[in-house]
Design an enzyme around this catalytic site. Structure first.
Site, PDB file in Angstrom:
ATOM      1  N   ARG A  47     -39.543  -0.994 111.661  1.00 10.76           N
ATOM      2  CA  ARG A  47     -39.980  -2.225 111.007  1.00 10.76           C
ATOM      3  C   ARG A  47     -40.941  -1.917 109.848  1.00 10.76           C
ATOM      4  NH1 ARG A  47     -42.380  -6.526 114.413  1.00 10.76           N
ATOM      5  NH2 ARG A  47     -41.940  -7.775 112.587  1.00 10.76           N
TER       6      ARG A  47
ATOM      7  N   VAL B  60     -47.236  -9.983 109.727  1.00 10.50           N
ATOM      8  CA  VAL B  60     -47.969  -8.722 109.852  1.00 10.50           C
ATOM      9  C   VAL B  60     -47.604  -7.760 108.715  1.00 10.50           C
ATOM     10  CG1 VAL B  60     -48.160  -8.953 112.366  1.00 10.50           C
ATOM     11  CG2 VAL B  60     -46.183  -7.748 111.398  1.00 10.50           C
TER      12      VAL B  60
ATOM     13  N   HIS C  55     -52.143 -12.216 113.364  1.00 11.78           N
ATOM     14  CA  HIS C  55     -51.432 -11.306 114.268  1.00 11.78           C
ATOM     15  C   HIS C  55     -51.531  -9.842 113.850  1.00 11.78           C
ATOM     16  CE1 HIS C  55     -48.743 -14.894 115.746  1.00 11.78           C
ATOM     17  NE2 HIS C  55     -49.982 -14.944 116.202  1.00 11.78           N
TER      18      HIS C  55
ATOM     19  N   CYS D  58     -59.464   3.589 122.257  1.00 11.52           N
ATOM     20  CA  CYS D  58     -60.787   3.382 121.649  1.00 11.52           C
ATOM     21  C   CYS D  58     -60.728   2.403 120.480  1.00 11.52           C
ATOM     22  CB  CYS D  58     -61.419   4.711 121.230  1.00 11.52           C
ATOM     23  SG  CYS D  58     -60.659   5.500 119.802  1.00 11.52           S
TER      24      CYS D  58
ATOM     25  N   THR E 100     -42.447 -21.364 109.770  1.00 10.86           N
ATOM     26  CA  THR E 100     -42.817 -20.966 111.125  1.00 10.86           C
ATOM     27  C   THR E 100     -42.171 -21.921 112.118  1.00 10.86           C
ATOM     28  OG1 THR E 100     -44.636 -20.651 112.695  1.00 10.86           O
ATOM     29  CG2 THR E 100     -45.068 -22.147 110.872  1.00 10.86           C
TER      30      THR E 100
HETATM   31  P1  NAD Z   1     -40.001 -17.445 113.865  1.00 10.20           P
HETATM   32  O1  NAD Z   1     -39.031 -16.318 113.641  1.00 10.20           O
HETATM   33  O2  NAD Z   1     -40.165 -17.977 115.220  1.00 10.20           O
HETATM   34  O3  NAD Z   1     -39.575 -18.691 112.921  1.00 10.20           O
HETATM   35  C1  NAD Z   1     -39.201 -18.505 111.582  1.00 10.20           C
HETATM   36  C2  NAD Z   1     -39.052 -19.889 110.965  1.00 10.20           C
HETATM   37  O4  NAD Z   1     -38.823 -19.732 109.570  1.00 10.20           O
HETATM   38  C3  NAD Z   1     -37.884 -20.710 111.515  1.00 10.20           C
HETATM   39  O5  NAD Z   1     -38.342 -22.030 111.810  1.00 10.20           O
HETATM   40  C4  NAD Z   1     -36.878 -20.736 110.337  1.00 10.20           C
HETATM   41  O6  NAD Z   1     -36.142 -21.959 110.286  1.00 10.20           O
HETATM   42  C5  NAD Z   1     -37.786 -20.602 109.141  1.00 10.20           C
HETATM   43  N1  NAD Z   1     -37.201 -19.964 107.962  1.00 10.20           N
HETATM   44  C6  NAD Z   1     -36.324 -18.928 107.911  1.00 10.20           C
HETATM   45  N2  NAD Z   1     -36.077 -18.592 106.627  1.00 10.20           N
HETATM   46  C7  NAD Z   1     -36.831 -19.425 105.844  1.00 10.20           C
HETATM   47  C8  NAD Z   1     -37.031 -19.546 104.439  1.00 10.20           C
HETATM   48  N3  NAD Z   1     -36.394 -18.749 103.558  1.00 10.20           N
HETATM   49  N4  NAD Z   1     -37.871 -20.514 103.994  1.00 10.20           N
HETATM   50  C9  NAD Z   1     -38.546 -21.330 104.864  1.00 10.20           C
HETATM   51  N5  NAD Z   1     -38.386 -21.243 106.215  1.00 10.20           N
HETATM   52  C10 NAD Z   1     -37.541 -20.305 106.684  1.00 10.20           C
HETATM   53  O7  NAD Z   1     -41.354 -16.945 113.217  1.00 10.20           O
HETATM   54  P2  NAD Z   1     -42.854 -17.344 113.517  1.00 10.20           P
HETATM   55  O8  NAD Z   1     -42.953 -18.818 113.705  1.00 10.20           O
HETATM   56  O9  NAD Z   1     -43.642 -16.675 112.461  1.00 10.20           O
HETATM   57  O10 NAD Z   1     -43.196 -16.673 114.924  1.00 10.20           O
HETATM   58  C11 NAD Z   1     -42.732 -15.404 115.329  1.00 10.20           C
HETATM   59  C12 NAD Z   1     -43.808 -14.334 115.540  1.00 10.20           C
HETATM   60  O11 NAD Z   1     -43.294 -13.055 115.198  1.00 10.20           O
HETATM   61  C13 NAD Z   1     -44.998 -14.494 114.684  1.00 10.20           C
HETATM   62  O12 NAD Z   1     -46.064 -14.578 115.536  1.00 10.20           O
HETATM   63  C14 NAD Z   1     -45.130 -13.258 113.811  1.00 10.20           C
HETATM   64  O13 NAD Z   1     -46.396 -12.633 113.987  1.00 10.20           O
HETATM   65  C15 NAD Z   1     -44.115 -12.327 114.283  1.00 10.20           C
HETATM   66  N6  NAD Z   1     -43.266 -11.803 113.191  1.00 10.20           N
HETATM   67  C16 NAD Z   1     -43.781 -11.431 111.959  1.00 10.20           C
HETATM   68  C17 NAD Z   1     -42.928 -10.973 110.935  1.00 10.20           C
HETATM   69  C18 NAD Z   1     -43.487 -10.558 109.564  1.00 10.20           C
HETATM   70  O14 NAD Z   1     -44.626 -10.147 109.465  1.00 10.20           O
HETATM   71  N7  NAD Z   1     -42.699 -10.664 108.481  1.00 10.20           N
HETATM   72  C19 NAD Z   1     -41.560 -10.899 111.148  1.00 10.20           C
HETATM   73  C20 NAD Z   1     -41.083 -11.261 112.401  1.00 10.20           C
HETATM   74  C21 NAD Z   1     -41.934 -11.721 113.407  1.00 10.20           C
HETATM   75 ZN    ZN Z   2     -59.011   6.876 120.488  1.00  7.06          ZN
END
Ligand code: NAD
Ligand code: ZN
Length: 241
Positions: free
Chosen positions: A69, A102, A118, A129, A186
């Site tokens: 990732r 992240v 996150h 540590c 989200t």
């Molecule tokens: P999620 O995957 O649950 O939801 C993603 C949302 O984005 C969905 O509702 C979807 O319909 C919408 N979406 C997709 N493409 C889009 C676009 N182009 N424009 C607007 N909306 C769009 O993600 P979440 O709600 O962030 O929760 C998942 C958890 O996973 C988070 O806590 C996060 O920390 C982590 N995560 C982070 C990353 C990253 O840093 N890029 C990637 C994957 C997961």
């Molecule tokens: Zn350590």
């Protein structure tokens, strides 16, 4: 509600908060959690890879998944939506950006003072540590902490772990103060981040959701705008910057 009316509300606001999720990064080619389970990784559920229990059981597997990732994130570039948020920060008073992502793409687009709920996948810490570790020389997977010898891990919040207290407090304060909140890409399923818009609504703030599809928040949001983060945020920035 039309974009024109949303832009006007943003213009009038003394405090604006934005909460972004994985959908914000989708257009940069960083897959959402569900979409990331492709190819080699299709056989695993995120809950099997992103938990302290998974790391204790199979540290090598979890380290390799995050290494993969990290490569995706390193190859990704911020898109126009990220740049639009950086422009809005420079043009609107009391603007605070909170992200569940992240990947650090907001910072790379020029957003200052991003609240990372996150963590950040590009940082590495010791699992024991908790020291931040910039580099390591051993060939172990995961590598070991140069100070205490324990396995290193990504500095992200895993399922079942508490959020960094300072980040959560800052996010709560921003949401308490905000007149308008944008909730972008989200799914609103992961608490406590998902509770932030609900809290703002309870205070009577205006909550505007931007997403490709409805979420559990949509029914109670003040406005729902269907579209990609890049397209909608750039249209708002065009009106305000
Ligand atoms: P999620 O995957 O649950 O939801 C993603 C949302 O984005 C969905 O509702 C979807 O319909 C919408 N979406 C997709 N493409 C889009 C676009 N182009 N424009 C607007 N909306 C769009 O993600 P979440 O709600 O962030 O929760 C998942 C958890 O996973 C988070 O806590 C996060 O920390 C982590 N995560 C982070 C990353 C990253 O840093 N890029 C990637 C994957 C997961
Ligand atoms: Zn350590």
């Amino acid at each position: 509600m039309q974009l024109e009316a949303i832009a006007a509300a943003l213009w009038r606001a003394n405090h604006v908060a934005v909460l972004t999720g994985a959908g914000m990064s989708a257009e940069s080619g960083v897959p959402t959690f569900r979409d990331a389970q492709t190819g080699l990784w299709a056989q695993y559920r995120p809950e099997d890879l992103a938990t302290p229990e998974a790391f204790a059981r199979q540290p090598e597997l979890v380290w390799r998944w995050y290494a993969w990732r990290r490569e995706l994130v390193a190859a990704a570039e911020p898109h126009i939506g990220h740049r639009s948020l950086a422009a809005l920060a420079a043009n609107l008073p009391g603007f605070v950006l909170i992200t569940q992502n992240v990947d650090g793409l907001h910072q790379r687009a020029g957003s200052p003072d991003v609240i990372e709920l996150h963590g950040n996948i590009m940082r590495t810490i010791c699992s024991a540590c908790l020291r931040c570790v910039e580099s390591w020389s051993d060939d172990w997977i995961p590598p070991r902490c140069p100070t205490c010898g324990s396995p290193l891990r990504p500095d992200v919040v895993w399922f079942g772990e508490p959020l960094p207290r300072g980040a959560l407090e800052a996010a709560n304060a921003a949401v308490e103060a905000a007149d308008v909140i944008l909730v972008v890409g989200t799914s609103g399923l992961v608490d406590p981040a998902a509770s932030l818009p609900r809290r703002a609504l309870a205070r009577g703030a205006m909550v505007v959701e931007i997403n490709l599809e409805p979420t559990p928040l949509t029914r109670s949001a003040t406005a729902f705008v269907t579209g990609t983060a890049g397209s909608i945020l750039s249209q708002l920035a065009d009106r305000l910057c």
